[in-house]
Design a protein around this motif. Structure first.
Motif, PDB file in Angstrom:
ATOM      1  N   THR A 187       0.843  -1.195   0.000  1.00 31.22           N
ATOM      2  CA  THR A 187       0.000   0.000   0.000  1.00 31.22           C
ATOM      3  C   THR A 187       0.881   1.249   0.000  1.00 31.22           C
ATOM      4  OG1 THR A 187      -1.704  -1.183   1.271  1.00 31.22           O
ATOM      5  CG2 THR A 187      -1.835   1.216   1.209  1.00 31.22           C
ATOM      6  N   ASP A 188       0.642   2.141  -0.968  1.00 23.81           N
ATOM      7  CA  ASP A 188       1.421   3.383  -1.070  1.00 23.81           C
ATOM      8  C   ASP A 188       2.917   3.094  -1.086  1.00 23.81           C
ATOM      9  OD1 ASP A 188      -0.913   4.876  -1.093  1.00 23.81           O
ATOM     10  OD2 ASP A 188      -0.928   5.149   1.078  1.00 23.81           O
ATOM     11  N   CYS A 189       3.321   2.160  -1.943  1.00 27.86           N
ATOM     12  CA  CYS A 189       4.727   1.797  -2.082  1.00 27.86           C
ATOM     13  C   CYS A 189       5.250   2.314  -3.421  1.00 27.86           C
ATOM     14  CB  CYS A 189       4.914   0.284  -1.987  1.00 27.86           C
ATOM     15  SG  CYS A 189       4.570  -0.367  -0.322  1.00 27.86           S
ATOM     16  N   TYR A 190       6.410   2.927  -3.402  1.00 32.44           N
ATOM     17  CA  TYR A 190       6.960   3.590  -4.584  1.00 32.44           C
ATOM     18  C   TYR A 190       8.369   3.097  -4.871  1.00 32.44           C
ATOM     19  CZ  TYR A 190       3.132   6.843  -3.693  1.00 32.44           C
ATOM     20  OH  TYR A 190       1.888   7.391  -3.480  1.00 32.44           O
ATOM     21  N   TYR A 191       8.741   3.069  -6.156  1.00 33.61           N
ATOM     22  CA  TYR A 191      10.088   2.641  -6.519  1.00 33.61           C
ATOM     23  C   TYR A 191      10.683   3.567  -7.563  1.00 33.61           C
ATOM     24  CZ  TYR A 191       8.034   0.595 -10.762  1.00 33.61           C
ATOM     25  OH  TYR A 191       7.368   0.410 -11.959  1.00 33.61           O
ATOM     26  N   LEU A 192      11.985   3.757  -7.465  1.00 33.53           N
ATOM     27  CA  LEU A 192      12.728   4.507  -8.470  1.00 33.53           C
ATOM     28  C   LEU A 192      13.243   3.571  -9.554  1.00 33.53           C
ATOM     29  CD1 LEU A 192      13.905   7.291  -9.273  1.00 33.53           C
ATOM     30  CD2 LEU A 192      15.937   6.690  -7.937  1.00 33.53           C
ATOM     31  N   ASN A 193      13.729   2.402  -9.135  1.00 28.81           N
ATOM     32  CA  ASN A 193      14.232   1.376 -10.056  1.00 28.81           C
ATOM     33  C   ASN A 193      13.532   0.059  -9.754  1.00 28.81           C
ATOM     34  OD1 ASN A 193      16.435   3.233 -10.866  1.00 28.81           O
ATOM     35  ND2 ASN A 193      17.238   2.786  -8.825  1.00 28.81           N
ATOM     36  N   THR A 194      13.257  -0.710 -10.772  1.00 24.93           N
ATOM     37  CA  THR A 194      12.678  -2.036 -10.535  1.00 24.93           C
ATOM     38  C   THR A 194      13.768  -2.987 -10.037  1.00 24.93           C
ATOM     39  OG1 THR A 194      13.066  -2.706 -12.825  1.00 24.93           O
ATOM     40  CG2 THR A 194      10.895  -1.799 -12.287  1.00 24.93           C
ATOM     41  N   CYS A 195      13.330  -4.064  -9.413  1.00 21.58           N
ATOM     42  CA  CYS A 195      14.221  -5.163  -9.030  1.00 21.58           C
ATOM     43  C   CYS A 195      13.531  -6.433  -9.501  1.00 21.58           C
ATOM     44  CB  CYS A 195      14.440  -5.170  -7.519  1.00 21.58           C
ATOM     45  SG  CYS A 195      15.524  -6.489  -6.933  1.00 21.58           S
ATOM     46  N   GLY A 196      13.687  -6.741 -10.773  1.00 22.84           N
ATOM     47  CA  GLY A 196      12.937  -7.851 -11.352  1.00 22.84           C
ATOM     48  C   GLY A 196      11.506  -7.439 -11.624  1.00 22.84           C
ATOM     49  N   LYS A 197      10.539  -8.104 -10.992  1.00 24.42           N
ATOM     50  CA  LYS A 197       9.127  -7.802 -11.204  1.00 24.42           C
ATOM     51  C   LYS A 197       8.767  -6.444 -10.629  1.00 24.42           C
ATOM     52  CE  LYS A 197       4.448  -9.521 -10.477  1.00 24.42           C
ATOM     53  NZ  LYS A 197       3.593 -10.622  -9.954  1.00 24.42           N
ATOM     54  N   ALA A 198       8.151  -5.589 -11.449  1.00 23.67           N
ATOM     55  CA  ALA A 198       7.723  -4.267 -10.989  1.00 23.67           C
ATOM     56  C   ALA A 198       6.524  -4.410 -10.055  1.00 23.67           C
ATOM     57  CB  ALA A 198       7.376  -3.386 -12.174  1.00 23.67           C
ATOM     58  N   GLN A 199       6.569  -3.720  -8.930  1.00 20.97           N
ATOM     59  CA  GLN A 199       5.469  -3.684  -7.976  1.00 20.97           C
ATOM     60  C   GLN A 199       5.365  -2.266  -7.428  1.00 20.97           C
ATOM     61  OE1 GLN A 199       7.440  -6.688  -5.616  1.00 20.97           O
ATOM     62  NE2 GLN A 199       5.751  -8.138  -5.895  1.00 20.97           N
ATOM     63  N   GLY A 200       4.200  -1.877  -6.992  1.00 22.18           N
ATOM     64  CA  GLY A 200       4.022  -0.526  -6.482  1.00 22.18           C
ATOM     65  C   GLY A 200       3.948   0.485  -7.612  1.00 22.18           C
ATOM     66  N   ASP A 201       4.248   1.737  -7.284  1.00 22.74           N
ATOM     67  CA  ASP A 201       4.126   2.838  -8.239  1.00 22.74           C
ATOM     68  C   ASP A 201       5.495   3.403  -8.590  1.00 22.74           C
ATOM     69  OD1 ASP A 201       1.289   2.782  -8.267  1.00 22.74           O
ATOM     70  OD2 ASP A 201       1.264   3.837  -6.347  1.00 22.74           O
ATOM     71  N   LYS A 202       5.711   3.604  -9.882  1.00 24.85           N
ATOM     72  CA  LYS A 202       6.964   4.162 -10.377  1.00 24.85           C
ATOM     73  C   LYS A 202       7.013   5.665 -10.106  1.00 24.85           C
ATOM     74  CE  LYS A 202      10.618   4.790 -13.117  1.00 24.85           C
ATOM     75  NZ  LYS A 202      11.972   4.381 -12.707  1.00 24.85           N
ATOM     76  N   ILE A 203       8.159   6.144  -9.609  1.00 25.78           N
ATOM     77  CA  ILE A 203       8.357   7.579  -9.429  1.00 25.78           C
ATOM     78  C   ILE A 203       9.688   7.972 -10.074  1.00 25.78           C
ATOM     79  CG2 ILE A 203       6.879   7.949  -7.436  1.00 25.78           C
ATOM     80  CD1 ILE A 203      10.562   7.561  -6.866  1.00 25.78           C
ATOM     81  N   THR A 204       9.900   9.264 -10.198  1.00 27.40           N
ATOM     82  CA  THR A 204      11.118   9.773 -10.821  1.00 27.40           C
ATOM     83  C   THR A 204      11.976  10.494  -9.789  1.00 27.40           C
ATOM     84  OG1 THR A 204      10.149  11.917 -11.380  1.00 27.40           O
ATOM     85  CG2 THR A 204       9.830  10.114 -12.963  1.00 27.40           C
ATOM     86  N   GLU A 205      13.219  10.782 -10.155  1.00 27.30           N
ATOM     87  CA  GLU A 205      14.090  11.532  -9.254  1.00 27.30           C
ATOM     88  C   GLU A 205      13.527  12.935  -8.996  1.00 27.30           C
ATOM     89  OE1 GLU A 205      18.123  11.543 -10.493  1.00 27.30           O
ATOM     90  OE2 GLU A 205      18.331   9.363 -10.441  1.00 27.30           O
ATOM     91  N   ALA A 206      12.896  13.518 -10.026  1.00 26.20           N
ATOM     92  CA  ALA A 206      12.290  14.842  -9.849  1.00 26.20           C
ATOM     93  C   ALA A 206      11.185  14.798  -8.804  1.00 26.20           C
ATOM     94  CB  ALA A 206      11.741  15.349 -11.181  1.00 26.20           C
ATOM     95  N   GLN A 207      10.396  13.727  -8.792  1.00 27.72           N
ATOM     96  CA  GLN A 207       9.319  13.595  -7.810  1.00 27.72           C
ATOM     97  C   GLN A 207       9.859  13.379  -6.401  1.00 27.72           C
ATOM     98  OE1 GLN A 207       7.211  10.495  -9.961  1.00 27.72           O
ATOM     99  NE2 GLN A 207       5.475  11.872 -10.303  1.00 27.72           N
ATOM    100  N   LEU A 208      11.040  12.779  -6.295  1.00 28.25           N
ATOM    101  CA  LEU A 208      11.673  12.648  -4.986  1.00 28.25           C
ATOM    102  C   LEU A 208      12.126  14.006  -4.470  1.00 28.25           C
ATOM    103  CD1 LEU A 208      13.848   9.423  -5.416  1.00 28.25           C
ATOM    104  CD2 LEU A 208      11.852   9.698  -3.931  1.00 28.25           C
ATOM    105  N   ARG A 209      12.641  14.840  -5.385  1.00 26.79           N
ATOM    106  CA  ARG A 209      13.159  16.158  -5.002  1.00 26.79           C
ATOM    107  C   ARG A 209      12.051  17.155  -4.674  1.00 26.79           C
ATOM    108  NH1 ARG A 209      16.907  15.101  -9.274  1.00 26.79           N
ATOM    109  NH2 ARG A 209      15.602  16.322 -10.698  1.00 26.79           N
ATOM    110  N   ASN A 210      10.927  17.086  -5.430  1.00 22.16           N
ATOM    111  CA  ASN A 210       9.920  18.127  -5.252  1.00 22.16           C
ATOM    112  C   ASN A 210       8.881  17.829  -4.170  1.00 22.16           C
ATOM    113  OD1 ASN A 210       7.971  16.378  -6.345  1.00 22.16           O
ATOM    114  ND2 ASN A 210       8.164  17.201  -8.425  1.00 22.16           N
TER     115      ASN A 210
END
Length: 214
Positions: A187-210
């Motif tokens: 729940t409400d899990c985010y990733y910058l890079n996948t580790c094999g199977k993608a799970q959660g929601d993809k975010i960008t470095e810009a979204q981490l900064r802002n």
């Protein structure tokens, strides 16, 4: 035994893990915002993590940082095995893990290697930012950003994976954790890079900064 860190601790190269098969850690370990550092070369040993076995435990506000290197498997940046009702909250795993060899995968995990039989594990507000390098053949590599093995139930809530890895097979590797076992919930899990199977929601470095992710 309940414990609270009052300063950063550097274990250096001596491998000292909390808990064992007969004496599982069952208290509340409060990192109090401090860091547990280590640089461990375990040779060919398996099941290496700062906390080896925990049961009905709480680990909170702790940062682990350093390296774990082994030609063995079942390595983790925080906990190897969790039993009973266990909680990890507000923790950061910043551990570079290198494991496996040839046809034997590392089966490494950024936060928790194994949810034990019948265990119920809650992982909340946690971050994994270390790297995982599996020295097994590309087709055999197996790892997870947070949880590799599950024989119980576990939930990840508000967790973030920004680590790096060399996962090549989405059948054996998971960005947050295995979906086998009785139950796994993200729940409400985010990733910058996948580790094999993608799970959660993809975010960008810009979204981490802002502040988007926060």
């Amino acid at each position: 035994v309940d414990a609270k860190l009052t300063r950063n601790i550097d274990l250096g190269s001596e491998i000292n893990m909390v808990g064992d098969d007969n004496n599982k850690y069952s208290g509340t370990f409060d990192g109090n915002g401090h860091t547990l550092k280590f640089n461990w070369n375990a040779g060919k040993d398996n099941q290496i993590a700062p906390f080896y076995y925990v049961e009905n435990a709480t680990i909170q506000n702790l940062r682990t940082q350093g390296k774990i290197t082994s030609k063995g498997d079942c390595l983790s940046g925080m906990v190897y095995g969790a039993l009973g009702s266990t909680t990890l909250t507000g923790c950061i795993s910043d551990v570079d893990i290198t494991g496996g060899s040839g046809w034997d995968a590392s089966r490494a995990a950024g936060m928790l290697q194994a949810v034990g039989t019948g265990a119920s594990v809650q992982i909340t507000d946690c971050l994994v930012k270390g790297s995982i390098t599996d020295n097994a053949a590309e087709s055999e590599r197996a790892m997870a950003g947070f949880v590799f093995y599950n024989d119980g139930t576990y939930t990840l809530t508000r967790c973030l994976y920004v680590g790096k890895n060399n996962a090549t097979n989405s059948k054996y590797s998971y960005t947050f954790g295995t979906e086998s076992g009785y139950s796994a919930t993200f729940t409400d899990c985010y990733y910058l890079n996948t580790c094999g199977k993608a799970q959660g929601d993809k975010i960008t470095e810009a979204q981490l900064r802002n502040g988007y992710v926060a």
